[in-house]
Motif scaffolding. Structure first.
Motif, PDB file in Angstrom:
ATOM      1  N   VAL A  68      43.246  83.196  11.765  1.00 40.09           N
ATOM      2  CA  VAL A  68      44.424  82.943  10.926  1.00 40.09           C
ATOM      3  C   VAL A  68      44.784  81.460  10.953  1.00 40.09           C
ATOM      4  N   CYS A  69      44.777  80.863  12.137  1.00 38.30           N
ATOM      5  CA  CYS A  69      45.107  79.431  12.246  1.00 38.30           C
ATOM      6  C   CYS A  69      44.092  78.571  11.494  1.00 38.30           C
ATOM      7  N   ALA A  70      42.811  78.904  11.608  1.00 38.29           N
ATOM      8  CA  ALA A  70      41.787  78.145  10.901  1.00 38.29           C
ATOM      9  C   ALA A  70      41.930  78.301   9.390  1.00 38.29           C
ATOM     10  N   SER A  71      42.233  79.502   8.942  1.00 40.08           N
ATOM     11  CA  SER A  71      42.407  79.748   7.517  1.00 40.08           C
ATOM     12  C   SER A  71      43.611  78.994   6.957  1.00 40.08           C
ATOM     13  N   VAL A  72      44.715  79.032   7.692  1.00 45.29           N
ATOM     14  CA  VAL A  72      45.916  78.312   7.247  1.00 45.29           C
ATOM     15  C   VAL A  72      45.653  76.807   7.250  1.00 45.29           C
ATOM     16  N   GLY A  73      44.995  76.315   8.285  1.00 47.44           N
ATOM     17  CA  GLY A  73      44.680  74.883   8.346  1.00 47.44           C
ATOM     18  C   GLY A  73      43.794  74.438   7.195  1.00 47.44           C
ATOM     19  N   TYR A  74      42.787  75.230   6.881  1.00 51.55           N
ATOM     20  CA  TYR A  74      41.908  74.904   5.764  1.00 51.55           C
ATOM     21  C   TYR A  74      42.676  74.943   4.445  1.00 51.55           C
ATOM     22  N   GLY A  75      43.538  75.936   4.306  1.00 51.71           N
ATOM     23  CA  GLY A  75      44.332  76.034   3.083  1.00 51.71           C
ATOM     24  C   GLY A  75      45.305  74.869   2.931  1.00 51.71           C
ATOM     25  N   LEU A  76      45.897  74.426   4.024  1.00 50.91           N
ATOM     26  CA  LEU A  76      46.785  73.259   3.959  1.00 50.91           C
ATOM     27  C   LEU A  76      46.000  72.011   3.580  1.00 50.91           C
ATOM     28  N   TRP A  77      44.808  71.885   4.119  1.00 53.37           N
ATOM     29  CA  TRP A  77      43.965  70.733   3.817  1.00 53.37           C
ATOM     30  C   TRP A  77      43.575  70.709   2.340  1.00 53.37           C
ATOM     31  N   ARG A  78      43.345  71.905   1.763  1.00 54.91           N
ATOM     32  CA  ARG A  78      42.956  71.993   0.363  1.00 54.91           C
ATOM     33  C   ARG A  78      44.148  71.980  -0.596  1.00 54.91           C
ATOM     34  N   GLY A  79      45.369  72.114  -0.062  1.00 58.91           N
ATOM     35  CA  GLY A  79      46.554  72.074  -0.909  1.00 58.91           C
ATOM     36  C   GLY A  79      46.937  73.412  -1.496  1.00 58.91           C
ATOM     37  N   TRP A  80      46.541  74.501  -0.863  1.00 56.47           N
ATOM     38  CA  TRP A  80      46.862  75.825  -1.367  1.00 56.47           C
ATOM     39  C   TRP A  80      48.291  76.189  -1.003  1.00 56.47           C
ATOM     40  N   ARG A  81      49.050  76.615  -2.000  1.00 57.23           N
ATOM     41  CA  ARG A  81      50.475  76.907  -1.778  1.00 57.23           C
ATOM     42  C   ARG A  81      50.688  78.140  -0.910  1.00 57.23           C
ATOM     43  N   GLY A  82      49.791  79.100  -0.943  1.00 62.32           N
ATOM     44  CA  GLY A  82      49.913  80.280  -0.089  1.00 62.32           C
ATOM     45  C   GLY A  82      49.841  79.920   1.386  1.00 62.32           C
ATOM     46  N   SER A  83      48.973  78.963   1.713  1.00 56.67           N
ATOM     47  CA  SER A  83      48.880  78.505   3.098  1.00 56.67           C
ATOM     48  C   SER A  83      50.142  77.763   3.514  1.00 56.67           C
ATOM     49  N   ARG A  84      50.755  77.090   2.577  1.00 57.59           N
ATOM     50  CA  ARG A  84      52.020  76.407   2.878  1.00 57.59           C
ATOM     51  C   ARG A  84      53.085  77.432   3.250  1.00 57.59           C
ATOM     52  N   ILE A  85      53.145  78.512   2.511  1.00 57.72           N
ATOM     53  CA  ILE A  85      54.133  79.565   2.793  1.00 57.72           C
ATOM     54  C   ILE A  85      53.859  80.189   4.159  1.00 57.72           C
ATOM     55  N   VAL A  86      52.591  80.480   4.448  1.00 57.73           N
ATOM     56  CA  VAL A  86      52.248  81.066   5.740  1.00 57.73           C
ATOM     57  C   VAL A  86      52.584  80.101   6.870  1.00 57.73           C
ATOM     58  N   ALA A  87      52.328  78.805   6.689  1.00 58.83           N
ATOM     59  CA  ALA A  87      52.646  77.815   7.723  1.00 58.83           C
ATOM     60  C   ALA A  87      54.151  77.750   7.975  1.00 58.83           C
ATOM     61  N   VAL A  88      54.944  77.811   6.924  1.00 58.06           N
ATOM     62  CA  VAL A  88      56.400  77.781   7.095  1.00 58.06           C
ATOM     63  C   VAL A  88      56.873  79.044   7.810  1.00 58.06           C
ATOM     64  N   VAL A  89      56.347  80.192   7.421  1.00 50.40           N
ATOM     65  CA  VAL A  89      56.740  81.450   8.070  1.00 50.40           C
ATOM     66  C   VAL A  89      56.356  81.426   9.549  1.00 50.40           C
ATOM     67  N   LEU A  90      55.134  80.979   9.860  1.00 54.07           N
ATOM     68  CA  LEU A  90      54.721  80.887  11.257  1.00 54.07           C
ATOM     69  C   LEU A  90      55.575  79.879  12.025  1.00 54.07           C
ATOM     70  N   GLY A  91      55.927  78.775  11.388  1.00 51.96           N
ATOM     71  CA  GLY A  91      56.802  77.794  12.038  1.00 51.96           C
ATOM     72  C   GLY A  91      58.170  78.372  12.353  1.00 51.96           C
ATOM     73  N   VAL A  92      58.716  79.136  11.427  1.00 49.62           N
ATOM     74  CA  VAL A  92      60.023  79.767  11.657  1.00 49.62           C
ATOM     75  C   VAL A  92      59.919  80.824  12.750  1.00 49.62           C
ATOM     76  N   LEU A  93      58.827  81.580  12.779  1.00 51.63           N
ATOM     77  CA  LEU A  93      58.647  82.574  13.837  1.00 51.63           C
ATOM     78  C   LEU A  93      58.519  81.921  15.213  1.00 51.63           C
ATOM     79  N   VAL A  94      57.811  80.808  15.290  1.00 54.49           N
ATOM     80  CA  VAL A  94      57.708  80.077  16.558  1.00 54.49           C
ATOM     81  C   VAL A  94      59.068  79.519  16.954  1.00 54.49           C
ATOM     82  N   LEU A  95      59.826  79.017  15.985  1.00 56.21           N
ATOM     83  CA  LEU A  95      61.177  78.522  16.246  1.00 56.21           C
ATOM     84  C   LEU A  95      62.064  79.629  16.792  1.00 56.21           C
ATOM     85  N   LEU A  96      62.028  80.794  16.178  1.00 57.15           N
ATOM     86  CA  LEU A  96      62.830  81.927  16.655  1.00 57.15           C
ATOM     87  C   LEU A  96      62.383  82.397  18.035  1.00 57.15           C
TER      88      LEU A  96
END
Length: 90
Positions: free
Chosen positions: A23-51
């Motif tokens: 999952v981390c590799a997929s999100v990282g690759y998607g962020l590198w490519r500029g995919w908006r779905g990966s951006r959403i997943v990264a924000v959700v994971l960031g909020v979950l880590v924050l909580l």
């Protein structure tokens, strides 16, 4: 040497670790490519880590680390104009 009980419990741990790395590799690759779905997943994971950090703040001395990490991930993907332009539809 591992006992039979330890070896049986090792398989689910390794599978969950493999899924987490995938999952981390997929999100990282998607962020590198500029995919908006990966951006959403990264924000959700960031909020979950924050909580998670807020939840462990009273019981652990290191509760501030997940709070800082989750906040930085969410903010760096959402706030800068360069990040917003990177994920804009082509």
């Amino acid at each position: 040497m591992l006992t039979e009980f330890e070896a049986r419990n090792l398989v689910p741990v390794l599978l969950l670790t493999l899924v987490g790395v995938g999952v981390c590799a997929s999100v990282g690759y998607g962020l590198w490519r500029g995919w908006r779905g990966s951006r959403i997943v990264a924000v959700v994971l960031g909020v979950l880590v924050l909580l998670s950090g807020l939840n462990s703040l009273g019981s652990s001395n290191f509760g501030f680390l997940p709070i800082a990490y989750g906040s930085l991930v969410a903010l760096l993907v959402l706030v800068p104009a360069s990040a917003r332009a990177w994920f804009r539809r082509s």
